[in-house]
Every structure is written in C-alpha cells, then in structure tokens.
Design a protein around this motif. Structure first.
Motif, mmCIF file in Angstrom:
data_model
loop_
_atom_site.group_PDB
_atom_site.id
_atom_site.type_symbol
_atom_site.label_atom_id
_atom_site.label_comp_id
_atom_site.label_asym_id
_atom_site.label_seq_id
_atom_site.Cartn_x
_atom_site.Cartn_y
_atom_site.Cartn_z
ATOM 1 N N ARG A 1 6.767 -7.252 5.885
ATOM 2 C CA ARG A 1 6.384 -7.862 7.164
ATOM 3 C C ARG A 1 7.603 -8.159 8.030
ATOM 4 O O ARG A 1 7.563 -8.001 9.240
ATOM 5 N N ASP B 1 7.857 -2.039 5.618
ATOM 6 C CA ASP B 1 7.049 -2.549 6.730
ATOM 7 C C ASP B 1 5.660 -1.920 6.629
ATOM 8 O O ASP B 1 5.488 -0.733 6.899
ATOM 9 N N HIS B 2 4.679 -2.726 6.252
ATOM 10 C CA HIS B 2 3.327 -2.204 6.033
ATOM 11 C C HIS B 2 2.692 -1.659 7.306
ATOM 12 O O HIS B 2 1.791 -0.817 7.248
ATOM 13 N N LEU B 3 3.149 -2.135 8.456
ATOM 14 C CA LEU B 3 2.564 -1.661 9.714
ATOM 15 C C LEU B 3 2.804 -0.164 9.906
ATOM 16 O O LEU B 3 2.102 0.481 10.688
ATOM 17 N N LEU C 1 -0.518 -8.142 6.626
ATOM 18 C CA LEU C 1 -0.018 -8.214 8.003
ATOM 19 C C LEU C 1 -0.792 -9.231 8.822
ATOM 20 O O LEU C 1 -1.954 -9.524 8.542
ATOM 21 N N ARG D 1 -0.650 -8.177 14.809
ATOM 22 C CA ARG D 1 0.069 -6.905 14.698
ATOM 23 C C ARG D 1 -0.903 -5.750 14.477
ATOM 24 O O ARG D 1 -0.737 -4.663 15.024
#
Length: 400
Positions: free
Chosen positions: A103, A164-166, A201, A205
C-alpha cells in the motif's frame, strides 16, 4: 535512437525556463512517465512530470529563483510542483524503494536514472526523455512494448504486485488504453493469483482506478476479462456477466448517439439494476454524495426523457436513456438537446387564492398538480389551468 516528437506541450509557457533552472544543460532533469509515453503514442498530453537528480529542497529553491511558485505537494517522497503560466509541472527527485507493504512505499533518493525507472510498474511507464535533445531513454523495452500494444511489468509481476497491490487494477487500465489483443500472459496470471490483495487497499484508491479504467474509449473487453477472471470478486462481487453486457451495450449506444463516454454512467451500467445496491456499493467505494445520488437517480423508472431531465437533470436523463434498449430511448436523447427546464406555472399563492388553506394541503396539492403536469409533458395554457382546478376541487372535497 528514438527522439521525442516536438509536441505542442513541449512549448508550454514557462517550461523551457523551468528546464534551464533545474539543470537541463547538465542532464539533471528529464521528462518522465505519461508525457513521454503518450507523446510517442501520438496521444494528447494532460500532465507533465519531470524527474531530477536534484534534492527537493534544491528543486524548490531553483523553481522559486526562476520566478515560479514551488509547492511541496509530496516533499517526503521528493515531489515539488512548479506552477508555470501554462499550468502545474511535477518535479520529483530520483528515487529507489527501501521497503514496501503493498500500500505504501518508503523511498530513498538516488542519482541513478535506471534505478528510478526500475521502481515503476510497467515498461511503457519507465520511459524518460532529455528535454533538450528529445532523446528517449528506455531501459526495459518500453518503446517496443508500446508499439506492440503490450502492457508488461518490469521484472517479476508477483513481486511488483506485492510492492503495490493497486498495480493489479493498473494493468487492466493500461491494457484497456494501450493494449492490443490478449494481455501479457505473465502479468495476467499474477493479477489473477493475487486478486485478493486488492482487499488491503483503501476504497478510495480502488474507486479512482476503476473510474479511470471506465474513462478509456472502450473498456468493455477489458472489464469482461476482469469479470471472467475474478478480479472484481474481492472488491465488488456484485459485478456479474449481465452487468458487463449492459456496459458493452451502453458503450455502443454512446458511440451511436455521438455522446462522450462517462465513467459514472458506465459504472451505473456495470452495477446491478437496483438503487439500494448501487447506493451501497457507492458508499463502499466512498464516492461523493453527488456521484452516489447520480447512480441512484439513474435507476429511476420515469417514462420520458423530459420527465427524467426535469426531475434529475439532463445528465441523469442521458444515463437512463443510453442504458435502455430501443430506438425510442435514443430518440429521447434528441429531446434533451438545448432543452431548458420548464417552470411549473402555478404556485402556492394561486392555490390559496382558489380557496385552499395555507399549509400541508397546499404543498400536497401542488405536488399532485406537478406530477400530472410532468406526466402530460409540461402543458401550458388552458390544460394546466384545468389540471389545477381539478386538483384544488379534489383537495377541497377531501376536507369535507
């Protein structure tokens, strides 16, 4: 050697002065990211980002000395925004990741261009260009991937997603915008395997990335790919195959009507046809009150374009009509062209003058008149006079 075309944005007011102030002749600053990628792809550039070897404090000092306002928008991560006459330009010190948790990232500054490029997500986003010569620096094959329509992670996809999972959602967004054919197999497999990471998340986001995806010219095939592979399940499990088909139909109807695609309209088509569920999802995604209200109102069952526009505005009316299924609704869109909201030609004072007592009865009667007036497509003259007389008579008789 690939050089950046001399696109219009490169001549923006104040940009050359900024480049000079930040060491353009010494090689201390480059254009990076979307501005380079989109220019090479022949697309319009909205935001200009630069990377620099200079530390943020020095960048700020030089920006101010050049006569521009320097805003420490992300000073902890090395970002200073320079306000030029032509608009803002973000200037970020070269960085490397020290630690990540999916994150947030802890970064350290560096003076190595390749090290900074390596921390970016996809090869097409790791391009940089010398602002004076236009020479494009490509450390990971981003130019070739852009030409082939491939969105590919830099390095191991699973590792990049862990950072970063996004990036799971970003892969699909960039594929919808730049991809051609099937997505990169390794990247897709990693996104499917790690889809549950999206639950960590923030909803904000997720919503921001989803709406950016739905803004793409034709996100339908990519959204179908996501639904088929369970990407939505951890975050919006209500999205199903029927919703995807509604979205695809809506996009086709937007094109047919010559109306620009709208992310909220498209999200409304993707969600279940139930106002309560749509509101629940909007709140889960922490959408604004205005966006939530638009999604809710677009599920109205009002029966005419002008009635919808009167109650909710032409924007919501277009949402409903475009999601419909026949030519009658498409014709309804034409009724909204240059349409101005009419004003009910009757007020409370008129009803009191006709014998009603001021108070709740007047308000209820006025609402009844308005409902009939809308249903009859906003008549005037004798017809609205007749409707008013009938409703006032009914109100008086009901009191006896």
């Amino acid at each position: 050697m690939t050089r950046l075309p001399d696109a219009a944005w490169r001549n923006n007011a104040g940009l050359n002065a900024l480049i000079a102030a930040l060491g353009g002749t010494e090689g201390d600053i480059r254009f990076v990211g979307g501005a380079v990628r989109d220019t090479l792809h022949g697309m319009a550039v909205k935001d200009i980002d630069c990377a620099t070897r200079l530390l943020p404090e020095e960048s700020s000092r030089r920006i101010a000395a050049a006569g521009f306002k320097a805003i420490p928008t992300g000073i902890a991560h090395g970002t200073v925004t320079a306000l030029l006459p032509s608009g803002p330009v973000e200037v970020t010190t070269l960085r490397r990741d020290v630690s990540t948790d999916g994150r947030h990232a802890v970064v350290a500054f560096t003076d190595e261009w390749r090290e900074d490029a390596a921390r970016r997500d996809f090869t097409i986003n790791a391009l940089s260009a010398d602002p004076l010569s236009g020479e494009v620096h490509d450390y990971f094959g981003g130019i070739a991937d852009l030409e082939k329509g491939i969105v590919r992670f830099i390095g191991d996809p699973l590792q990049r997603i862990a950072e970063d999972h996004l990036r799971i959602l970003r892969l699909f967004r960039f594929h919808a915008r730049f991809g051609r054919g099937a997505p990169d197999a390794a990247g897709l497999a990693a996104c499917i395997a790690r889809a549950n990471d999206l639950m960590a998340l923030s909803r904000e986001r997720i919503a921001d990335e989803l709406l950016k995806l739905l803004t793409c010219p034709d996100p339908g095939p990519t959204v179908r790919l996501m639904a088929d592979n369970g990407i939505f399940r951890p975050i919006i499990p209500e999205i199903d195959a029927a919703g995807v088909e509604r979205l695809v139909t809506l996009i086709a109807r937007e094109r047919e009507a010559g109306i620009a695609g709208n992310a909220l309209r498209r999200l409304g088509a993707l969600l279940p046809i139930d106002a309560g569920t749509a509101v629940s999802i909007a709140k889960r995604l922490k959408l604004s009150k205005a966006a939530t209200r638009r999604l809710e109102q677009a599920l109205s069952d009002a029966d005419s374009a002008r009635a919808l526009a009167y109650r909710y505005g032409p924007e919501v009316a277009a949402d409903v009509l475009l999601r419909g299924g026949d030519d009658v609704e498409m014709l309804g869109l034409e009724q909204l062209t240059n349409w101005e909201r009419p004003r009910l030609p009757v007020g409370g004072g008129d009803l009191i003058g006709m014998g009603l007592k001021a108070g709740p009865t007047v308000a209820a009667t006025l609402q009844a008149i308005e409902r009939r007036w809308i249903a009859e497509d906003f008549p005037g003259g004798d017809r609205v006079t007749a409707i008013t007389a009938e409703e006032v008579d009914q109100a008086i008789r009901s009191r006896k």
